[in-house]
Design an enzyme around this catalytic site. Sequence first.
Site, PDB file in Angstrom:
ATOM      1  CD  GLU A 206       6.725  72.902  30.440  1.00 47.51           C
ATOM      2  OE1 GLU A 206       7.237  73.867  31.046  1.00 47.51           O
ATOM      3  OE2 GLU A 206       7.309  71.829  30.281  1.00 47.51           O
ATOM      4  CB  CYS A 207       5.381  78.721  34.030  1.00 47.89           C
ATOM      5  SG  CYS A 207       7.182  78.650  33.941  1.00 47.89           S
TER       6      CYS A 207
END
Length: 216
Positions: A206-207
């Site tokens: 997940e960024c």
Amino acid sequence: MSPEQIDALNQEVSGFNATQLIEWAIARSEGRAIVTTNFRPYEAVILHLATQAKPDIPVLWADHGTNLPETYRFAEQTRTQLNLNIKPFLPQQTAAHWLALNGGSIPMPDEVERVESFSQVMKLEPFQRGMRELAPTVWITALRREQNPQRAATLRPVQWDSGFNTLKVNPILDWVPSDLEAYLTEHQLPNERTYYDPAKGDEKHECGLHAPLTTK
């Protein structure tokens, strides 16, 4: 918005298809709906769905400046074909500047610290700035359960994003690649398959763009 209110909204839209959910969301947005994109594979699907419901819907794009040439060509082709109302938000530091100060090359998936640094400076900051400036009441996303196991159990068609005080709507939540391919073919839409996001590195990482904010 309370969990009980979100439960009620999800019951209200139960059985809606993607088009119906987008039309429902836009109708309750008081003219402040947006759709977000990063021009990754299959993004033409959500952009076509959203613009069919509202042709001039603002399209927030946090462009970190290091996309592959194929991604930029895909973005331009999609913008032209769908007449997108793109609202680009760029980092306050150029990609060349960040790269010069941080090793000179785009972060690779195993370079966790560099990936997270790049993500914060080059992607999250401009995205958060864009959300604050556009201040949407409805945020339409292309999130899908099959993209990331972290999302599978928690995502719902309608959610409340407390960080941006907006209703987050996920119309293609349960679509799989075969659904997306069929939609692209039916509507003769472009696609881009060489995409790489340095802000994520690993596809399953997940960024942070869809994570709750801890600060404003």
